[in-house]
Scaffold this motif. Structure first.
Motif, PDB file in Angstrom:
ATOM      1  N   GLU A 335     -49.591   4.541 -33.214  1.00 31.29           N
ATOM      2  CA  GLU A 335     -49.978   5.945 -33.318  1.00 31.29           C
ATOM      3  C   GLU A 335     -50.929   6.342 -32.188  1.00 31.29           C
ATOM      4  O   GLU A 335     -50.717   7.352 -31.501  1.00 31.29           O
ATOM      5  CB  GLU A 335     -50.637   6.212 -34.673  1.00 31.29           C
ATOM      6  N   GLY A 338     -49.305   5.963 -28.817  1.00 28.00           N
ATOM      7  CA  GLY A 338     -48.269   6.985 -28.739  1.00 28.00           C
ATOM      8  C   GLY A 338     -48.839   8.332 -28.325  1.00 28.00           C
ATOM      9  O   GLY A 338     -48.234   9.070 -27.538  1.00 28.00           O
ATOM     10  N   LYS A 343     -46.147   9.774 -26.008  1.00 30.62           N
ATOM     11  CA  LYS A 343     -44.903   9.411 -26.670  1.00 30.62           C
ATOM     12  C   LYS A 343     -44.776  10.116 -28.013  1.00 30.62           C
ATOM     13  O   LYS A 343     -43.673  10.236 -28.551  1.00 30.62           O
ATOM     14  CB  LYS A 343     -44.848   7.894 -26.907  1.00 30.62           C
ATOM     15  N   ARG A 344     -45.927  10.525 -28.555  1.00 34.05           N
ATOM     16  CA  ARG A 344     -45.943  11.180 -29.864  1.00 34.05           C
ATOM     17  C   ARG A 344     -46.656  12.518 -29.765  1.00 34.05           C
ATOM     18  O   ARG A 344     -47.503  12.727 -28.895  1.00 34.05           O
ATOM     19  CB  ARG A 344     -46.652  10.293 -30.894  1.00 34.05           C
TER      20      ARG A 344
END
Length: 357
Positions: A335, A338, A343-344
């Motif tokens: 998380e 990311g 990436k998130r």
């Protein structure tokens, strides 16, 4: 803030793609410097080629340790942009350290602007391989040429940059931690909550002892009763006990980690009950023995999240889980990284873009 820029005429050769970077061993082409003079304040902000600095042998930083530093990173996102992670928190923590150390505070917006500016100048140094980043080291040192125990009247604020790989050579492999039962790192009312060199040099003797016994890091107990868990030498510590996340409460002798704060917020968002409280080493040993100690992990800028598979305290050796990274630890690492590498989705506003000038 006006920042004068002098670019290097002799750029260094950058690490090749795939080259092992290590941590804190390679430095970029430029650095940020700003002076402080009593009565004038902070002045002459500039970016110059990375170089040695000249200080008097009597400079107060050498003799009385008046200095503070921060640690943060820049990341090359999968979209090609360069990002910082919660830099405002580093600026706040830097000033919190400075107040305790009698160092003049730097306006938070100037701190963040300086970081962005020097990272932008050396943005080509931000590596792109999985798990890599550009480590950022802002620091302030006292420069008065005076052998007297008093706050300096002059200071230097500098920022240097270092492309870095994983903090631990083994990567995200679990580490073994030595719970120190002889030395102490800090006490309430002291400087434990600051990022200053004295806190780290105080840890070296125990660190050597731990390494000689096959352990990667030292976990410190409180300096008064010598029984309550505090922090690891390079990171804060968290425990998953009976489904709850337990971490030592900030009490003045523990560094208020930005990754720690982020982990707590993420865990609460995911519905975990989080307890910030005293946790004794006896409670930890008992939880390990009855199987309720499910996961242990450290949190910090350098390693992000560091899984722990073994703890040692006196004659007790506690093996955590099956010796592999725990599922929550892995999920938290994914998380945070990311978000950092874009990436998130960043729903919390933690990722800060470094705009290209």
């Amino acid at each position: 803030m006006e920042i004068k820029v002098t670019k290097t005429t002799s750029p260094k050769e950058k690490p090749k793609k795939g080259e092992k970077l290590g941590f804190g061993k390679i430095f970029t082409d430029h650095m940020f410097i700003m002076n402080y003079t009593e009565g004038k304040g902070w002045h002459d902000a500039r970016i110059v080629p990375y170089q040695d600095i000249s200080l008097a042998p009597s400079a107060m930083v050498f003799h009385y340790g008046q200095e503070m530093f921060e640690g943060m990173k820049a990341y090359r996102g999968v979209d090609g942009n360069i990002y910082l992670f919660r830099p405002d928190m580093n600026a706040k923590r830097a000033n919190n350290s400075s107040r305790r150390l009698c160092i003049p505070e730097i306006p938070e917006e100037d701190f963040v602007e300086a970081v962005k500016a020097v990272v932008d100048i050396d943005r080509d140094w931000v590596p792109s391989e999985e798990g890599t980043s550009l480590y950022i080291r802002p620091f302030v040192i006292a420069t008065d040429a005076f052998l007297g125990v008093a706050p300096s009247k002059t200071y230097l604020f500098m920022i240097i940059l270092s492309p870095s790989g994983a903090y631990y050579e083994s990567g995200l492999e679990p580490v073994a931690i030595w719970i120190e039962d002889e030395y102490v790192r800090a006490v309430r009312g002291g400087m434990g909550f600051t990022k200053t060199g004295g806190n780290y040099v105080a840890s070296l003797a125990a660190q050597v002892k731990a390494h000689d016994s096959g352990y990667s890091q030292v976990l410190w107990l409180d300096g008064v009763e010598r029984k309550y868990i505090e922090e690891v030498g390079a990171m804060n510590i968290c425990f998953k006990i009976n489904g709850k996340i337990v971490t030592p409460a900030l009490n003045g002798s523990i560094l208020p980690g930005i990754t720690r704060d982020s982990i707590i917020k993420v865990c609460k968002d995911w519905g975990y009950e989080v307890e910030e409280r005293k946790i004794s080493v006896d409670e930890l040993v008992a939880a390990a023995k009855d199987g309720s100690l499910e996961e242990v992990f450290g949190t910090g800028t350098a390693a992000v999240v560091s899984p722990v598979n073994k703890l040692r305290y006196e004659d007790d050796v506690m093996n955590i889980g099956d010796g592999k990274i725990g599922p929550l630890t892995q999920k938290l690492y994914d998380e945070l990284t990311g978000i950092q590498w874009a990436k998130r989705e960043d729903t919390r506003g933690w990722r800060v873009l470094v705009d290209k000038a």
